[in-house]
Design a protein around this motif. Sequence first.
Motif, short mmCIF file in Angstrom:
data_model
loop_
_atom_site.label_atom_id
_atom_site.label_comp_id
_atom_site.label_asym_id
_atom_site.label_seq_id
_atom_site.Cartn_x
_atom_site.Cartn_y
_atom_site.Cartn_z
N ILE A 126 0.86 -1.19 0.00
CA ILE A 126 0.00 0.00 0.00
C ILE A 126 0.89 1.23 0.00
O ILE A 126 1.80 1.35 0.82
CB ILE A 126 -0.91 0.05 1.24
N PHE A 127 0.63 2.14 -0.94
CA PHE A 127 1.34 3.42 -1.00
C PHE A 127 0.33 4.53 -0.75
O PHE A 127 -0.68 4.66 -1.46
CB PHE A 127 1.99 3.62 -2.37
N GLY A 128 0.58 5.35 0.28
CA GLY A 128 -0.24 6.52 0.54
C GLY A 128 -1.45 6.23 1.41
O GLY A 128 -1.90 5.09 1.56
N ALA A 129 -2.00 7.31 1.97
CA ALA A 129 -3.14 7.19 2.88
C ALA A 129 -4.46 7.19 2.13
O ALA A 129 -5.51 6.99 2.74
CB ALA A 129 -3.11 8.33 3.90
N GLY A 130 -4.44 7.39 0.82
CA GLY A 130 -5.65 7.52 0.01
C GLY A 130 -6.47 6.27 -0.26
O GLY A 130 -7.67 6.31 -0.14
N ALA A 131 -5.95 5.13 -0.65
CA ALA A 131 -4.54 4.94 -0.91
C ALA A 131 -4.25 5.26 -2.38
O ALA A 131 -5.08 4.98 -3.26
CB ALA A 131 -4.14 3.50 -0.61
N ASP A 132 -3.06 5.85 -2.60
CA ASP A 132 -2.68 6.16 -3.98
C ASP A 132 -2.46 4.89 -4.79
O ASP A 132 -2.70 4.87 -6.00
CB ASP A 132 -1.42 7.01 -3.97
N THR A 171 -11.43 -7.16 -8.17
CA THR A 171 -11.10 -5.77 -8.53
C THR A 171 -11.06 -4.91 -7.28
O THR A 171 -11.41 -3.72 -7.30
CB THR A 171 -12.12 -5.21 -9.54
N ASP A 172 -10.60 -5.49 -6.17
CA ASP A 172 -10.48 -4.74 -4.92
C ASP A 172 -9.27 -3.82 -4.92
O ASP A 172 -9.21 -2.88 -4.12
CB ASP A 172 -10.39 -5.70 -3.73
N SER A 173 -8.30 -4.09 -5.78
CA SER A 173 -7.15 -3.19 -5.89
C SER A 173 -7.62 -1.87 -6.50
O SER A 173 -8.53 -1.84 -7.34
CB SER A 173 -6.08 -3.81 -6.79
N TYR A 178 -10.35 3.54 -11.30
CA TYR A 178 -10.18 3.56 -9.85
C TYR A 178 -9.92 2.14 -9.33
O TYR A 178 -8.95 1.88 -8.63
CB TYR A 178 -11.43 4.14 -9.18
N ASN A 179 -10.80 1.20 -9.66
CA ASN A 179 -10.61 -0.21 -9.29
C ASN A 179 -10.12 -0.99 -10.50
O ASN A 179 -10.48 -0.68 -11.65
CB ASN A 179 -11.91 -0.83 -8.80
N PHE A 180 -9.33 -2.00 -10.25
CA PHE A 180 -8.80 -2.77 -11.38
C PHE A 180 -8.37 -4.17 -10.93
O PHE A 180 -8.15 -4.45 -9.75
CB PHE A 180 -7.62 -2.05 -12.04
N GLY A 231 -4.01 16.54 -13.05
CA GLY A 231 -5.29 16.09 -12.53
C GLY A 231 -5.54 14.60 -12.62
O GLY A 231 -6.68 14.14 -12.41
N GLU A 232 -4.51 13.80 -12.93
CA GLU A 232 -4.69 12.35 -12.99
C GLU A 232 -5.09 11.82 -11.61
O GLU A 232 -4.56 12.27 -10.60
CB GLU A 232 -3.40 11.67 -13.45
N ASN A 233 -6.00 10.86 -11.59
CA ASN A 233 -6.46 10.33 -10.30
C ASN A 233 -6.32 8.82 -10.17
O ASN A 233 -6.79 8.22 -9.21
CB ASN A 233 -7.91 10.73 -10.05
N SER A 234 -5.66 8.18 -11.16
CA SER A 234 -5.42 6.74 -11.08
C SER A 234 -4.17 6.36 -11.87
O SER A 234 -3.92 6.92 -12.96
CB SER A 234 -6.62 5.95 -11.62
N LEU A 235 -3.41 5.41 -11.34
CA LEU A 235 -2.19 4.97 -12.04
C LEU A 235 -2.50 4.10 -13.24
O LEU A 235 -1.71 4.03 -14.19
CB LEU A 235 -1.30 4.18 -11.07
#
Length: 494
Positions: free
Chosen positions: A435-441, A452-454, A475-477, A467-471
């Motif tokens: 897990i990276f970040g408190a968001g979690a990022d 698809t819980d990741s 959001y889920n993948f 403004g990107e919000n997902s790597l």
Amino acid sequence: MGPRINDKVVGSPQLKLIEDFRRLSETAEKTGDIVFLLGEEESVEKIYAHKIIMQARCKSFQTTKRTEICKIPGCTVSIANNNIISIRLPHITSDIFKQFILYVYTAKIMLQDSKVFEMMACAQDFGVDELKDACEEYVISTLSVHNAFLLFEAAMEVSNKLSNSVFMEKCINFIEENAVECVKSNSFLNCKKETLIKVISSDDFAMDEADVFRSVLRWAKYNAGVTQPLAHWTAEERHRVCQQLSPVMSYIRLLLIDSKVFAEEVEPTGAVPMEFVLERYRHAALNASKTASSNNPSSNFTEGDRLRARMSINFFQNSTILKNDKLPLQITLNEWFGTPKQNWQLIYKASQHDFSASMFHKMCDGIAPIYIIVMGNDKSVCGGFTDVPFSNKKGGYIYSDHAFLFSCNENSQAKKYDIAKKLYAICYHIGCGPIFGAGADLYISDKCNLNTDSYSNLGHTYSSLNGENSLLGEYNFNILDYEVFSMAPSLSGN
């Protein structure tokens, strides 16, 4: 299944038949009507067989004309007065042929790395397709960093006997892609000079040139029986090492090696001719590498060959994600790490451990720095770097000054997302993966290939670009695979 007596199965007709045919092969000298003559004239070894068995099992005895006995490449056939058929096979060794004949009679064999290609060639010559297929399957299933040099050397020795060179190419391609790991093996240390030259001559041998030299020096010391570091060599030990190095040195691209490394590690061996030492320093002074020639490769290296960089260096050993069009990302990740030629070793691969979060923690906790490489369902790649370890001793969030995330789209454009809230760089939770970040990022779930819980909530703890919000776009993948790498120990030839 029938009862067992001393590990032998009784009451099985098939096994009884195999045992009977094994005994038949052992008595062939008395009952057989074919004798195979193996080896050269002065050391011929005779192995007997039965023509009817050979006709039933080998295509080379089935597809003959009326006046022919067999169609085996390189053989000569004669018939004695007692009607015993003599078939001379000077190109096949007796140890291989004994195993081959036993297989013909019993369909059982124990394949070996060093002999598998000889057996493959023998099976090809005699037309025993199922044995040839078994040899091919053996090579494919057993090829690893531990035996790659041994298999490649075995393939080279029979390359003129096999109908195609696909397996020799497979072996050398594997060595080229996994060079750093392959040169750590005993099969590398025991390989012949010709094998070593063939491998290090390749433009695709994925290794930094200084490490190529260090590996070759390890090989030379091993074959010279020298264990001491360079500084402690006696004159006689130096002579033995130089004898091993001498025919190989011209295939190492010494002009590409850093001047400091050359002065401290290469020149003191005494294996580099003085005229080349002078040439090396002249090129360094003129910075000649910027104007390197583009000559074609040849068995005798020219100045252009010695200046031509290898095509690709595989810094992330055994990665199946950072390959092909994603290979340039390896260079980018090292640039972000701050060490351009850093090698990384695979310590966890999700697909090899049932995508288990507990196995991730078992194999990766307490280790830093690490890179985590993630492949999404659409083959897009993302991941993270942390210079602090995942640790249940601290629990919860863990501080880092240097952690970051990254993504690489289908056009292989890499983006880096720096840490913004350092207190929440990574998070430890035994029930899930990294897990990276408190968001979690970036959050990777347990069994992430099946759900698809990741997810990625980019921009919460790590800086977001435009403004990107997902790597990975969503959001889920679902995750196809992910790999974790730690720093690999540096190679040392001294």
